[in-house]
Design a protein around this motif. Structure first.
Motif, PDB file in Angstrom:
ATOM      1  N   THR A 202       7.083  -8.581   2.039  1.00  0.00           N
ATOM      2  CA  THR A 202       6.312  -7.349   2.251  1.00  0.00           C
ATOM      3  C   THR A 202       7.127  -6.331   3.032  1.00  0.00           C
ATOM      4  OG1 THR A 202       4.225  -8.581   2.248  1.00  0.00           O
ATOM      5  CG2 THR A 202       4.205  -6.374   3.210  1.00  0.00           C
ATOM      6  N   VAL A 203       7.843  -6.803   4.066  1.00  0.00           N
ATOM      7  CA  VAL A 203       8.677  -5.910   4.872  1.00  0.00           C
ATOM      8  C   VAL A 203       9.776  -5.288   4.018  1.00  0.00           C
ATOM      9  CG1 VAL A 203      10.317  -5.788   6.789  1.00  0.00           C
ATOM     10  CG2 VAL A 203       8.218  -7.127   7.024  1.00  0.00           C
ATOM     11  N   VAL A 204      10.385  -6.100   3.165  1.00  0.00           N
ATOM     12  CA  VAL A 204      11.464  -5.616   2.313  1.00  0.00           C
ATOM     13  C   VAL A 204      10.950  -4.606   1.286  1.00  0.00           C
ATOM     14  CG1 VAL A 204      13.151  -6.275   0.555  1.00  0.00           C
ATOM     15  CG2 VAL A 204      12.841  -7.705   2.582  1.00  0.00           C
ATOM     16  N   CYS A 205       9.761  -4.895   0.746  1.00  0.00           N
ATOM     17  CA  CYS A 205       9.196  -4.047  -0.322  1.00  0.00           C
ATOM     18  C   CYS A 205       8.293  -2.937   0.215  1.00  0.00           C
ATOM     19  CB  CYS A 205       8.398  -4.907  -1.304  1.00  0.00           C
ATOM     20  SG  CYS A 205       9.359  -6.187  -2.129  1.00  0.00           S
ATOM     21  N   LEU A 206       8.209  -2.821   1.528  1.00  0.00           N
ATOM     22  CA  LEU A 206       7.273  -1.875   2.134  1.00  0.00           C
ATOM     23  C   LEU A 206       7.435  -0.437   1.652  1.00  0.00           C
ATOM     24  CD1 LEU A 206       4.930  -1.680   4.102  1.00  0.00           C
ATOM     25  CD2 LEU A 206       6.578  -1.265   5.947  1.00  0.00           C
ATOM     26  N   VAL A 208       8.332   0.763  -1.212  1.00  0.00           N
ATOM     27  CA  VAL A 208       7.740   0.905  -2.542  1.00  0.00           C
ATOM     28  C   VAL A 208       6.233   0.673  -2.489  1.00  0.00           C
ATOM     29  CG1 VAL A 208       7.694  -0.011  -4.892  1.00  0.00           C
ATOM     30  CG2 VAL A 208       9.869   0.197  -3.672  1.00  0.00           C
ATOM     31  N   MET A 209       5.817  -0.367  -1.750  1.00  0.00           N
ATOM     32  CA  MET A 209       4.398  -0.703  -1.650  1.00  0.00           C
ATOM     33  C   MET A 209       3.608   0.442  -1.029  1.00  0.00           C
ATOM     34  SD  MET A 209       4.516  -4.696  -0.447  1.00  0.00           S
ATOM     35  CE  MET A 209       2.724  -4.719  -0.236  1.00  0.00           C
ATOM     36  N   LYS A 210       4.208   1.121  -0.063  1.00  0.00           N
ATOM     37  CA  LYS A 210       3.526   2.234   0.601  1.00  0.00           C
ATOM     38  C   LYS A 210       3.175   3.320  -0.401  1.00  0.00           C
ATOM     39  CE  LYS A 210       4.007   5.516   4.414  1.00  0.00           C
ATOM     40  NZ  LYS A 210       4.893   6.005   5.510  1.00  0.00           N
ATOM     41  N   LYS A 211       4.127   3.627  -1.295  1.00  0.00           N
ATOM     42  CA  LYS A 211       3.874   4.655  -2.292  1.00  0.00           C
ATOM     43  C   LYS A 211       2.789   4.214  -3.279  1.00  0.00           C
ATOM     44  CE  LYS A 211       8.525   6.640  -2.090  1.00  0.00           C
ATOM     45  NZ  LYS A 211       9.765   6.949  -2.849  1.00  0.00           N
ATOM     46  N   VAL A 212       2.823   2.932  -3.645  1.00  0.00           N
ATOM     47  CA  VAL A 212       1.823   2.399  -4.576  1.00  0.00           C
ATOM     48  C   VAL A 212       0.434   2.440  -3.961  1.00  0.00           C
ATOM     49  CG1 VAL A 212       1.039   0.356  -5.827  1.00  0.00           C
ATOM     50  CG2 VAL A 212       3.477   0.937  -5.775  1.00  0.00           C
ATOM     51  N   ILE A 213       0.327   2.013  -2.689  1.00  0.00           N
ATOM     52  CA  ILE A 213      -0.967   1.981  -2.001  1.00  0.00           C
ATOM     53  C   ILE A 213      -1.530   3.390  -1.859  1.00  0.00           C
ATOM     54  CG2 ILE A 213      -2.111   1.485   0.190  1.00  0.00           C
ATOM     55  CD1 ILE A 213      -0.196  -0.888   0.507  1.00  0.00           C
ATOM     56  N   VAL A 214      -0.674   4.331  -1.482  1.00  0.00           N
ATOM     57  CA  VAL A 214      -1.120   5.730  -1.335  1.00  0.00           C
ATOM     58  C   VAL A 214      -1.625   6.251  -2.684  1.00  0.00           C
ATOM     59  CG1 VAL A 214      -0.351   8.097  -0.903  1.00  0.00           C
ATOM     60  CG2 VAL A 214       0.359   6.242   0.632  1.00  0.00           C
ATOM     61  N   PHE A 215      -0.904   5.893  -3.768  1.00  0.00           N
ATOM     62  CA  PHE A 215      -1.317   6.333  -5.107  1.00  0.00           C
ATOM     63  C   PHE A 215      -2.669   5.751  -5.494  1.00  0.00           C
ATOM     64  CE2 PHE A 215      -1.492   5.402  -9.678  1.00  0.00           C
ATOM     65  CZ  PHE A 215      -1.414   6.704 -10.190  1.00  0.00           C
ATOM     66  N   VAL A 216      -2.895   4.464  -5.178  1.00  0.00           N
ATOM     67  CA  VAL A 216      -4.135   3.787  -5.543  1.00  0.00           C
ATOM     68  C   VAL A 216      -5.316   4.300  -4.737  1.00  0.00           C
ATOM     69  CG1 VAL A 216      -5.362   1.573  -5.506  1.00  0.00           C
ATOM     70  CG2 VAL A 216      -3.017   1.687  -6.350  1.00  0.00           C
ATOM     71  N   LEU A 217      -5.099   4.548  -3.455  1.00  0.00           N
ATOM     72  CA  LEU A 217      -6.210   4.909  -2.572  1.00  0.00           C
ATOM     73  C   LEU A 217      -6.539   6.392  -2.590  1.00  0.00           C
ATOM     74  CD1 LEU A 217      -5.446   2.695   0.562  1.00  0.00           C
ATOM     75  CD2 LEU A 217      -7.039   2.243  -1.311  1.00  0.00           C
ATOM     76  N   THR A 218      -5.723   7.210  -3.230  1.00  0.00           N
ATOM     77  CA  THR A 218      -6.009   8.634  -3.250  1.00  0.00           C
ATOM     78  C   THR A 218      -6.520   9.078  -4.614  1.00  0.00           C
ATOM     79  OG1 THR A 218      -3.695   9.069  -3.807  1.00  0.00           O
ATOM     80  CG2 THR A 218      -4.331   9.190  -1.487  1.00  0.00           C
TER      81      THR A 218
END
Length: 218
Positions: A202-206, A208-218
């Motif tokens: 998760t730390v390594v992929c953070l 990319v994951m941050k952008k995905v989460i922002v896209f999903v939640l907005t």
């Protein structure tokens, strides 16, 4: 703030009494009344609010845009809810009121049915900020409330009803996709090494994951 304190205190008292008579068959009607009384105070505060919440203006704009064909959310069921309410009134307040009832119903139904200490669960619902978030992130809050309600199906391993509920939640907000794999994780023992591996990944992929989460939640 005093209004919220009074509302949650009344809810907690009714929930505590309801829990005391829950398993007494002769007091079944009393239990149902107490459950309704526990549900009403905080829900009514949300229903009767006006221009309270940072997302109020956003949902107010979309309420009109959806039915006028100018813009819409990506979730079809929430768009349908907007259209249905628009048939009866052009005042977006009714949308907020209906959403507040939906959030309150599913949340309190889950608490009263599944919690071993409903009064404490209601207190956590308030002091954790989830109640106040439900007045801002409305679609997410409805999806989360449906998930809480559907947890009983997860526990009983009734996958058909669980996933039906999750599909409904997904059509209200796409963030509900995170609840789909939880059905298979329920009851699994925690593997410490696996958890450490997931944390490191998760730390390594953070980024990319941050952008995905922002896209999903907005």
């Amino acid at each position: 703030m005093i209004i919220y304190v009074i509302a949650v205190a009344f809810s907690m008292i009714c929930a505590a009494y309801a829990n005391n008579v829950k398993n007494i068959k002769s007091l079944n009607n009393t239990y149902k009344i107490l459950c309704v009384l526990a549900f009403l105070p905080t829900t009514l505060v949300s229903v009767l609010r006006f221009e309270v919440g940072t997302d109020w203006s956003i949902y107010d704009d979309y309420f009109h845009w959806i039915s006028e064909g100018k813009d819409k959310f990506s979730e079809p069921l929430f768009n349908l809810l907007n259209r249905i309410i628009y048939l009866f009134t052009k005042d977006s307040w009714l949308l907020f009121a209906v959403c507040a009832v939906l959030i309150g119903y599913f949340t309190y139904h889950a608490i009263m049915e599944q919690s071993v200490n409903p009064a404490f669960s209601i207190l956590i619902f308030m002091i954790s900020g989830d109640y106040f978030n439900s007045q801002n992130q409305i679609r997410q809050a409805i999806a989360m409330a449906i998930f809480l309600y559907a947890m009983k199906y997860m526990k009983s391993r009734d996958w058909k009803r669980y996933y039906l509920a999750m599909i409904i939640a997904l059509m209200i907000h796409t963030s509900a996709i995170i609840y789909f794999p939880l059905y298979f994780l329920y009851g699994k023992k925690v593997n410490v090494r696996l958890m450490i591996g997931i944390f490191c990944a998760t730390v390594v992929c953070l980024p990319v994951m941050k952008k995905v989460i922002v896209f999903v939640l907005t």
